[in-house]
Design an enzyme around this catalytic site. Structure first.
Site, PDB file in Angstrom:
ATOM      1  N   LYS A  80     -68.970  10.370  14.226  1.00  0.00           N
ATOM      2  CA  LYS A  80     -69.106  11.821  14.230  1.00  0.00           C
ATOM      3  C   LYS A  80     -67.874  12.386  14.925  1.00  0.00           C
ATOM      4  O   LYS A  80     -67.236  11.707  15.720  1.00  0.00           O
ATOM      5  CB  LYS A  80     -70.366  12.184  15.023  1.00  0.00           C
ATOM      6  CG  LYS A  80     -70.937  13.522  14.712  1.00  0.00           C
ATOM      7  CD  LYS A  80     -71.903  13.499  13.547  1.00  0.00           C
ATOM      8  CE  LYS A  80     -72.383  14.900  13.252  1.00  0.00           C
ATOM      9  NZ  LYS A  80     -73.346  14.958  12.159  1.00  0.00           N
ATOM     10  N   GLY A 184     -89.583  26.607   8.920  1.00  0.00           N
ATOM     11  CA  GLY A 184     -88.190  26.810   8.504  1.00  0.00           C
ATOM     12  C   GLY A 184     -88.076  26.926   6.995  1.00  0.00           C
ATOM     13  O   GLY A 184     -88.298  25.948   6.274  1.00  0.00           O
ATOM     14  N   GLY A 186     -85.261  27.553   5.252  1.00  0.00           N
ATOM     15  CA  GLY A 186     -83.818  27.591   5.027  1.00  0.00           C
ATOM     16  C   GLY A 186     -83.432  26.784   3.805  1.00  0.00           C
ATOM     17  O   GLY A 186     -84.224  26.622   2.866  1.00  0.00           O
ATOM     18  N   VAL A 188     -83.077  23.625   3.196  1.00  0.00           N
ATOM     19  CA  VAL A 188     -83.903  22.464   2.866  1.00  0.00           C
ATOM     20  C   VAL A 188     -85.374  22.857   2.753  1.00  0.00           C
ATOM     21  O   VAL A 188     -86.057  22.484   1.792  1.00  0.00           O
ATOM     22  CB  VAL A 188     -83.730  21.337   3.914  1.00  0.00           C
ATOM     23  CG1 VAL A 188     -84.628  20.155   3.580  1.00  0.00           C
ATOM     24  CG2 VAL A 188     -82.274  20.890   3.991  1.00  0.00           C
ATOM     25  N   TYR A 190     -86.989  25.606   2.042  1.00  0.00           N
ATOM     26  CA  TYR A 190     -87.448  26.340   0.859  1.00  0.00           C
ATOM     27  C   TYR A 190     -87.517  25.414  -0.367  1.00  0.00           C
ATOM     28  O   TYR A 190     -88.475  25.444  -1.143  1.00  0.00           O
ATOM     29  CB  TYR A 190     -86.568  27.560   0.563  1.00  0.00           C
ATOM     30  CG  TYR A 190     -87.210  28.406  -0.506  1.00  0.00           C
ATOM     31  CD1 TYR A 190     -88.197  29.334  -0.169  1.00  0.00           C
ATOM     32  CD2 TYR A 190     -86.917  28.211  -1.854  1.00  0.00           C
ATOM     33  CE1 TYR A 190     -88.862  30.060  -1.151  1.00  0.00           C
ATOM     34  CE2 TYR A 190     -87.573  28.943  -2.842  1.00  0.00           C
ATOM     35  CZ  TYR A 190     -88.547  29.867  -2.483  1.00  0.00           C
ATOM     36  OH  TYR A 190     -89.211  30.572  -3.457  1.00  0.00           O
TER      37      TYR A 190
HETATM   38  P1  NAD Z   1     -80.988  26.182   7.656  1.00  0.00           P
HETATM   39  O1  NAD Z   1     -80.263  26.774   8.807  1.00  0.00           O
HETATM   40  O2  NAD Z   1     -80.637  26.612   6.270  1.00  0.00           O
HETATM   41  O3  NAD Z   1     -82.565  26.453   7.820  1.00  0.00           O
HETATM   42  C1  NAD Z   1     -83.240  26.383   9.044  1.00  0.00           C
HETATM   43  C2  NAD Z   1     -84.262  27.521   9.038  1.00  0.00           C
HETATM   44  O4  NAD Z   1     -85.091  27.382  10.189  1.00  0.00           O
HETATM   45  C3  NAD Z   1     -83.617  28.907   9.097  1.00  0.00           C
HETATM   46  O5  NAD Z   1     -84.117  29.717   8.056  1.00  0.00           O
HETATM   47  C4  NAD Z   1     -84.018  29.412  10.478  1.00  0.00           C
HETATM   48  O6  NAD Z   1     -84.177  30.827  10.517  1.00  0.00           O
HETATM   49  C5  NAD Z   1     -85.335  28.677  10.706  1.00  0.00           C
HETATM   50  N1  NAD Z   1     -85.752  28.566  12.096  1.00  0.00           N
HETATM   51  C6  NAD Z   1     -84.994  28.324  13.192  1.00  0.00           C
HETATM   52  N2  NAD Z   1     -85.764  28.283  14.297  1.00  0.00           N
HETATM   53  C7  NAD Z   1     -87.042  28.494  13.885  1.00  0.00           C
HETATM   54  C8  NAD Z   1     -88.286  28.563  14.554  1.00  0.00           C
HETATM   55  N3  NAD Z   1     -88.395  28.408  15.877  1.00  0.00           N
HETATM   56  N4  NAD Z   1     -89.397  28.786  13.819  1.00  0.00           N
HETATM   57  C9  NAD Z   1     -89.321  28.953  12.479  1.00  0.00           C
HETATM   58  N5  NAD Z   1     -88.162  28.905  11.791  1.00  0.00           N
HETATM   59  C10 NAD Z   1     -87.039  28.676  12.485  1.00  0.00           C
HETATM   60  O7  NAD Z   1     -80.866  24.611   7.829  1.00  0.00           O
HETATM   61  P2  NAD Z   1     -81.157  23.488   6.735  1.00  0.00           P
HETATM   62  O8  NAD Z   1     -79.899  23.080   6.101  1.00  0.00           O
HETATM   63  O9  NAD Z   1     -82.321  23.930   5.891  1.00  0.00           O
HETATM   64  O10 NAD Z   1     -81.641  22.292   7.671  1.00  0.00           O
HETATM   65  C11 NAD Z   1     -82.927  22.286   8.267  1.00  0.00           C
HETATM   66  C12 NAD Z   1     -83.035  21.119   9.239  1.00  0.00           C
HETATM   67  O11 NAD Z   1     -82.810  19.900   8.538  1.00  0.00           O
HETATM   68  C13 NAD Z   1     -82.009  21.145  10.374  1.00  0.00           C
HETATM   69  O12 NAD Z   1     -82.602  20.605  11.529  1.00  0.00           O
HETATM   70  C14 NAD Z   1     -80.913  20.228   9.882  1.00  0.00           C
HETATM   71  O13 NAD Z   1     -80.196  19.633  10.946  1.00  0.00           O
HETATM   72  C15 NAD Z   1     -81.729  19.190   9.139  1.00  0.00           C
HETATM   73  N6  NAD Z   1     -80.964  18.493   8.083  1.00  0.00           N
HETATM   74  C16 NAD Z   1     -80.378  19.202   7.086  1.00  0.00           C
HETATM   75  C17 NAD Z   1     -79.670  18.541   6.104  1.00  0.00           C
HETATM   76  C18 NAD Z   1     -79.020  19.281   4.953  1.00  0.00           C
HETATM   77  O14 NAD Z   1     -78.598  18.648   3.968  1.00  0.00           O
HETATM   78  N7  NAD Z   1     -78.910  20.591   5.015  1.00  0.00           N
HETATM   79  C19 NAD Z   1     -79.556  17.133   6.134  1.00  0.00           C
HETATM   80  C20 NAD Z   1     -80.197  16.419   7.165  1.00  0.00           C
HETATM   81  C21 NAD Z   1     -80.888  17.125   8.137  1.00  0.00           C
END
Ligand code: NAD
Length: 351
Positions: A80, A184, A186, A188, A190
């Site tokens: 990383k 959440g 977001g 992932v 949705y």
């Molecule tokens: P994102 O930022 O698009 O979505 C996260 C959502 O969580 C946001 O809509 C945010 O408003 C909401 N949120 C934050 N705090 C909250 C709370 N206390 N209560 C309710 N909702 C809350 O992120 P993402 O890309 O969808 O990733 C989601 C998680 O998965 C993260 O922890 C990320 O590290 C992990 N992840 C993502 C990926 C990827 O490919 N995007 C891969 C591995 C792990």
């Protein structure tokens, strides 16, 4: 600031510090283990309060990548990088150029990709300086749709496969009629909701912002709940898809679900929570196993791969989880601890 005796050091192979005054870059690359292959892990840019905080973060994240790639059956190690500074305030193309040179200086021992604060555009600038930059373009999509470089569709599909495997193990059922609470909505969360809806699950969703929740209510028939209520609902599954440490003493005190399976990184506030879950008969899909779709996606985008190969690889997440659940049952141990043991069996002593 100590490195070799740092509490998160954990036998890192290589930790490199880089400073380019003219470009305003202060960065660290940590390579935890390359027994299975070159280290892959994103570059995070964050306003760390000092270099000690940045070092702790990069060491912890880099080790996590070794475990994640090993469990995803990738011939990759864990690494990383972090850049110290607020990406909204001090990031410049010159800084990204300097970061590209830094990555290149490790000669292919470490490949970087996207993480918080770093965009595809930033990676494209880095890629002018080094061939060891992943995530700059995308050509494969697990369902044959147009790939736009965002790994979230693969992550969400992998989590869906993982939820299915977890429910089969815990409830001996498919997803039809199963009640799932998602924290959440977001990138992932949705997409996971869409998969679950199509499989017949009944959804309860929350977010701190209304857009995703409103859409899920309208398009997927989900029930909206307040953020503080999501972990206490009378549901079968909770899917943490927001921030880390959401499975903690407070949420555990009201938890009714029999399955925890979601995308967020570092879901357990501390390691012992995994033991508590096991004692209470709650099936926990270890986070770095179920959310490996993103790293699997990046790997396939770099290889001469195909949509089908990407999908097959994502489907393996379900098989890996079944292996973990069965071994955890047989040994009477937490799934989180069993996952660590299997990962270590795969990457240790392979060099
Ligand atoms: P994102 O930022 O698009 O979505 C996260 C959502 O969580 C946001 O809509 C945010 O408003 C909401 N949120 C934050 N705090 C909250 C709370 N206390 N209560 C309710 N909702 C809350 O992120 P993402 O890309 O969808 O990733 C989601 C998680 O998965 C993260 O922890 C990320 O590290 C992990 N992840 C993502 C990926 C990827 O490919 N995007 C891969 C591995 C792990």
């Amino acid at each position: 600031m100590s490195v070799f005796d740092h509490s998160e050091f954990d036998n890192h192979e290589h930790v490199a510090f880089y400073h380019d005054e003219k470009a305003g870059l202060s960065a660290i690359i940590a390579v935890h283990n390359t027994n299975l292959g070159p280290a892959l892990g994103g570059c995070r840019m964050w306003p760390y309060i000092n270099s000690a905080e940045a070092l702790t973060d990069v060491l912890r994240l880099s080790k996590g990548m070794t475990y994640k790639s090993a469990m995803a059956n990738l011939k990759l190690g864990g690494g990383k990088s972090v850049i110290i500074g607020d990406p909204r305030k001090i990031k410049t193309p010159e800084m990204m150029t300097a970061m590209g040179k830094f990555v290149d200086s490790l000669g292919g021992k470490y490949f970087t990709a996207e993480d918080s604060g770093i965009s595809v555009t930033d990676l494209q600038i880095m890629a002018k300086e080094s061939e060891f930059i992943a995530g700059t373009k995308a050509q494969y999509h697990y369902a044959g749709e147009t790939a736009d470089g965002n790994p979230a569709p693969s992550t969400a599909y992998g989590v869906f496969v993982g939820v299915k495997a977890s429910v089969e193990h815990a409830l001996k059922s498919d997803l039809n009629g199963v009640r799932v609470a998602i924290q959440g909505m977001g990138h992932v969360g949705y997409r996971l909701a869409e998969h679950l809806h199509n499989a017949g699950a009944k959804l309860f969703v929350t977010d701190i912002y209304p857009e995703g929740v409103d859409r899920a209510v309208k398009e997927l028939g989900a029930t909206a709940v307040a953020p503080e209520e999501i972990y206490g609902l009378d549901v079968d599954v909770v899917a943490p898809c927001a921030m880390g440490a959401s499975i903690n003493d407070e949420t555990l005190s009201t938890l009714k679900a029999k399955v925890i399976a979601g995308a967020a990184n570092n879901q357990l506030a501390r390691e012992e929570i995994g033991d508590v879950l096991q004692e209470r008969g709650i099936i926990y899909a270890p986070d770095y196993v179920i959310n490996a779709g993103g790293v699997i996606d990046i790997y396939h985008q770099r290889m001469s791969s195909s949509n089908e190969a990407l999908r097959d690889h994502l489907d393996q997440i379900g098989d890996t989880l079944k292996e973990i659940f069965e071994r955890a049952d047989a040994e009477g141990r937490a799934t989180s601890r069993v996952a660590n043991v299997i990962a270590e069996e795969r990457f240790k002593n392979k060099g």
